[in-house]
Design an enzyme around this catalytic site. Structure first.
Site, PDB file in Angstrom:
ATOM      1  N   LYS A   1      40.867  39.539  46.496  1.00 27.60           N
ATOM      2  CA  LYS A   1      41.321  38.351  45.762  1.00 27.60           C
ATOM      3  C   LYS A   1      41.061  38.590  44.277  1.00 27.60           C
ATOM      4  CE  LYS A   1      41.163  33.337  45.615  1.00 27.60           C
ATOM      5  NZ  LYS A   1      41.229  33.285  44.137  1.00 27.60           N
ATOM      6  N   TRP A   2      42.120  38.806  43.541  1.00 29.54           N
ATOM      7  CA  TRP A   2      42.006  39.158  42.131  1.00 29.54           C
ATOM      8  C   TRP A   2      41.718  37.935  41.289  1.00 29.54           C
ATOM      9  CZ3 TRP A   2      42.051  44.235  40.838  1.00 29.54           C
ATOM     10  CH2 TRP A   2      42.444  45.108  41.861  1.00 29.54           C
TER      11      TRP A   2
END
Length: 365
Positions: free
Chosen positions: A34-35
């Protein structure tokens, strides 16, 4: 620009879950990091490149170096879903990324050289003359891997795995690089704009909330006004509900925030909470600025603000429809529309058998 999928497109969203989910319950899952950046849809038709934010607003002018890289590195005609980010050393730096949203082209150009941004793609909506939006994610991912093979920056393709044990390792390992957690996507699901069909596993409970007002600090004076706390709201059925407060600022920051918020001050009659003026002592729904049995004698008056600012807060758990304790300020979210901040983003409390907590023997009387 003439593409099979044209803007505006609202990206597919995620709902929070506790722990790495079991892929078998979803017909198979693909896990990915999850950036921590700006969600960004890319529309590319030859040399024409448009970047659109989560709320469909244009981002193109703020990231000229990324647009130039996309012209060179991405397929001739494509629509991608991904994330813009800025890395400083070995960590993602969201606050540095936010500096790019600036009206002055000269500053944007300077920052594009000083702290250049990158783009990581994680979904495919169109390639060439074909739309992939209705195809299952497994098929979209396979096409994406083939189309973006060999990227080495500043455009990248995110890593994925179907192994939940690997995803668990990523969840713990990648935090040190400033990543937000792990996202899981059902392998058989189509791309569904603005629907929470993905799952996200984060390291703490966070929420994007609307700043609806403030209270002054107990040491505030006319000569040196200080902010005490921010009043927070979330939308439900079109109404802005009071969800709690955020506080715990340094004295210097309290003074700065007080001044920064003054342009947003509005008369209570023009505020979403203006209809609550009639509640002076009774508080049937924990209305802000009114008394409860725990706050008798406290000054709970507040200064209403136009609900235009969004911030991310961390919280421990909910009590009904409000944060149980004071929420912790994390960062401003200039990429979010206030109206998009609702209760659906919050963690669902995990149900638990009260009898087990009380040690009751369920086998008999």
């Amino acid at each position: 620009m003439d593409l099979p999928v044209m803007p505006p497109v609202q990206p597919m969203l995620a709902k929070s879950v506790k722990g790495i989910p079991d892929p078998a319950k979803f017909g198979g899952l693909s896990f990915e990091p999850k950036w921590d950046g700006f969600r960004c849809l890319v529309f590319k038709d030859g040399d024409e490149v448009e970047l659109a934010s989560r709320n469909t607003k244009p981002l193109t002018r703020y990231f000229p170096e990324v647009v130039a890289a996309m012209r060179e590195q991405l397929p001739e005609r494509c629509v991608l879903d991904g994330e813009l980010f800025v890395a400083v050393g070995d960590r993602l730096e969201f606050e540095v990324l936010q500096e790019r949203i600036h009206p002055a082209k000269s500053r944007i150009d300077m920052l594009s050289e000083k702290t250049p941004a990158s783009y990581v793609a994680f979904d495919l909506l169109a390639l060439g003359d074909e739309s992939y939006a209705d195809r299952p994610f497994a098929e979209r991912r396979a096409a994406l891997e083939q189309a973006l093979a060999g990227l080495d920056g500043p455009c990248y393709l995110t890593r994925t795995t179907t192994d939940p044990a690997q995803a668990e390792e990523w969840f713990h390992q990648f935090e040190g690089a400033g990543l937000d957690g792990v996202v899981a996507k059902p392998l058989g699901a189509a791309y569904q704009p603005n629907a929470r069909t993905m799952l996200k596993i984060k390291h703490e409970r966070t929420a994007d909330v609307v700043v609806a007002g403030y209270r002054e600090h107990k040491t505030s004076t006319p000569e040196r006004p200080l902010l005490g706390s921010l009043l927070l709201g979330l939308y439900a059925d079109g109404d802005l509900q009071h969800v709690g407060v955020s506080a715990s600022f340094t004295e210097k920051r309290r003074a700065e925030l007080f001044q920064e918020l003054q342009p947003l001050v509005v008369d209570i009659a023009d505020h979403p909470w203006g209809r609550w003026q009639e509640f002076l002592t009774a508080n049937p729904d924990r209305v802000p600025g009114t008394q409860s049995r725990w706050s008798q004698g406290k000054d709970l008056s507040f200064t209403p603000l136009r609900p235009e600012l969004v911030l991310e807060v961390a919280y421990d758990h909910m009590e009904g429809r409000r944060f149980r304790h004071t929420a912790q300020f994390r960062r401003w979210r200039t990429d979010r529309d206030p109206e998009s901040c609702g209760y659906e983003q919050l963690d669902e409390p995990v149900s638990y058998d009260l009898a087990r907590i009380l040690g009751v023997d369920q086998g008999g009387q």
